[in-house]
Scaffold this motif. Structure first.
Motif, short mmCIF file in Angstrom:
data_model
loop_
_atom_site.label_atom_id
_atom_site.label_comp_id
_atom_site.label_asym_id
_atom_site.label_seq_id
_atom_site.Cartn_x
_atom_site.Cartn_y
_atom_site.Cartn_z
N ARG A 1 24.47 36.59 21.38
CA ARG A 1 23.77 37.10 21.83
C ARG A 1 22.02 35.80 22.17
N LEU A 2 21.74 35.24 21.23
CA LEU A 2 20.90 34.19 21.37
C LEU A 2 21.36 33.03 22.80
N GLU B 1 19.07 26.14 16.37
CA GLU B 1 19.43 27.12 16.90
C GLU B 1 20.25 27.27 18.03
N VAL B 2 19.72 27.03 19.16
CA VAL B 2 20.25 27.01 20.57
C VAL B 2 18.62 26.16 21.24
N ALA C 1 14.43 34.20 16.22
CA ALA C 1 13.50 34.67 15.15
C ALA C 1 12.51 33.56 15.45
N PRO C 2 10.70 33.87 15.38
CA PRO C 2 9.86 33.29 15.51
C PRO C 2 9.85 32.02 14.44
N PRO C 3 9.33 30.89 14.92
CA PRO C 3 9.23 29.72 13.92
C PRO C 3 8.44 30.66 12.64
N GLY C 4 9.05 29.78 11.65
CA GLY C 4 8.55 29.87 10.59
C GLY C 4 8.61 31.60 9.42
N GLY D 1 23.21 31.22 11.87
CA GLY D 1 22.46 32.47 12.49
C GLY D 1 21.18 32.30 11.88
N THR D 2 21.06 31.15 10.20
CA THR D 2 20.37 30.88 9.65
C THR D 2 19.69 29.99 9.31
N GLY D 3 19.41 29.43 10.51
CA GLY D 3 18.75 28.06 9.89
C GLY D 3 16.80 28.39 9.86
#
Length: 376
Positions: free
Chosen positions: A153-154, A113-114, A20-23, A40-42
């Protein structure tokens, strides 16, 4: 997917991929140390993507050279500078972990995340191609098999994005996204990561497949990949698992003790050509395969070492080939060099000297074992 491009202190490219977009994932004042990047909750505070690389790095010095073997007709990369690359550092000195406090790494952000960046010790560089490192998670102790489907998926999206970008380089002819896992394979960094090689030539394995593809077309008028997948699905004895859009099977003439080929049911030449339905199903199928690999040798065994890589069609040079690019079938090859508990498959005289593999495990037995260890 959100993509953020920046540079390291020595000018190498670094790319962050966020689901998701940063922020949008956490409050701006959240502590990155509270993140759970493996699941996935970074923290996605946009400011962390602007973190500068504070290391006093000099310019990257490489000595990569491609030499051609006149007898075999293949290419060898000579990269003597890689003798100085980082080798089994302790966890608190891992260069792939996030930068936190005084510990400065290849990734300046305190969380990610990645992340994908140019390798500081590349096998291919400049006119001889490009090598990138793909970090799947900020969690040093994680593995690909332990990721969530969302994170897998990411990673697939990152592989796809980099394949498309590298294909635009006129010096690049083929792109290989792969992961080496385990010290037995030769991995020197324990952090969960893979690599992307952008070759300035078509690799020998792919050249062999293209020749077989052309001979089969000339002989039958059909596509060899399509016929192979159809035959495996019809026979069934070597099929490991099937989804709505993917089939995984042990090849009839598998070279390795446990080897699986994963094909999308709709033939496409490369990752950017995959349809959304196949993309959506891939994480579940691939994570299932990886987890089965870790259960092959029974409880209490160390994690199974493996090599996993995407075979994609070359991006250019098709004017001189007897087949078209769309005839090639994207597929993933996953295999381990462990043949049984505590024993490895070494490439000795026949394999290393003559290229003739001798497999100690019947492909049908390997497939049966991989079906047997499905997660109930």
């Amino acid at each position: 997917m959100q993509k953020t491009v920046t540079r390291l202190a020595d000018g190498r490219e670094l790319i962050y991929y966020d689901a998701a977009p940063p922020g949008t994932g956490a409050p701006a004042d959240a502590d990155p140390a509270d993140a759970d990047p493996a699941h996935g909750t970074g923290v996605r505070d946009a400011r962390v993507r602007d973190a500068p690389d504070l290391r006093p790095l000099g310019p990257v010095a490489t000595a990569s050279e491609i030499r051609h073997d006149p007898l075999l007709g293949d290419a060898v990369a000579i990269a003597s500078h890689r003798q100085e690359r980082t080798y089994h550092p302790p966890a608190d000195a891992c260069p792939l972990c996030p930068s936190r406090g005084d510990r400065l790494t290849e990734i300046p952000a305190p969380d990610y995340e990645v992340a994908v960046f140019e390798n500081r010790f590349p096998s291919l560089a400049g006119d001889t191609g490009r090598c990138e490192v793909v970090c799947y998670t900020a969690d040093h102790d994680a593995s690909f098999a332990g990721l969530t489907e969302e994170r897998a998926r990411l990673v697939l999206d990152a592989w796809t994005d980099r394949s498309a970008a590298l294909a635009r380089d006129p010096a690049v002819e083929q792109i290989y996204c792969f992961e080496n896992r385990g010290r037995e394979i030769g991995v020197t960094l324990g952090h969960p990561h893979g690599q992307i090689y952008a070759y300035p030539f078509t690799t020998p394995r792919t050249e062999l497949m293209l020749r077989s593809l052309a001979r089969h077309r000339e002989r039958t008028g059909a596509n060899l990949f399509d016929d192979l997948v159809a035959a495996e699905r019809k026979d069934g004895s070597r099929v490991v698992l099937e989804g709505e859009h993917w089939t995984a099977f042990v090849p009839h003439a598998a070279h390795w003790p446990y080897e699986v080929h994963l094909h999308p049911l709709r033939r496409v030449p490369d990752l950017p050509s995959l349809g959304e339905e196949a993309r959506a199903e891939f994480p579940r199928i691939y994570l299932d395969l990886l987890r089965r690999f870790d259960r092959i040798f029974g409880p209490g065994e160390p994690a199974t070492p493996y090599i996993s890589g995407w075979h994609q069609a070359p991006v250019r040079g098709w004017e001189e080939r007897p087949v078209e690019r769309g005839d090639f079938a994207l597929h993933l090859q996953l295999f381990t060099i462990r043949r049984t508990s505590g024993k490895l498959k070494f490439l000795a005289g026949s394999e290393s000297g003559m290229g003739v593999f001798i497999n100690d495990v019947a492909p049908e037995a390997a497939a049966a074992r991989l079906r047997e260890v499905a997660d109930a």
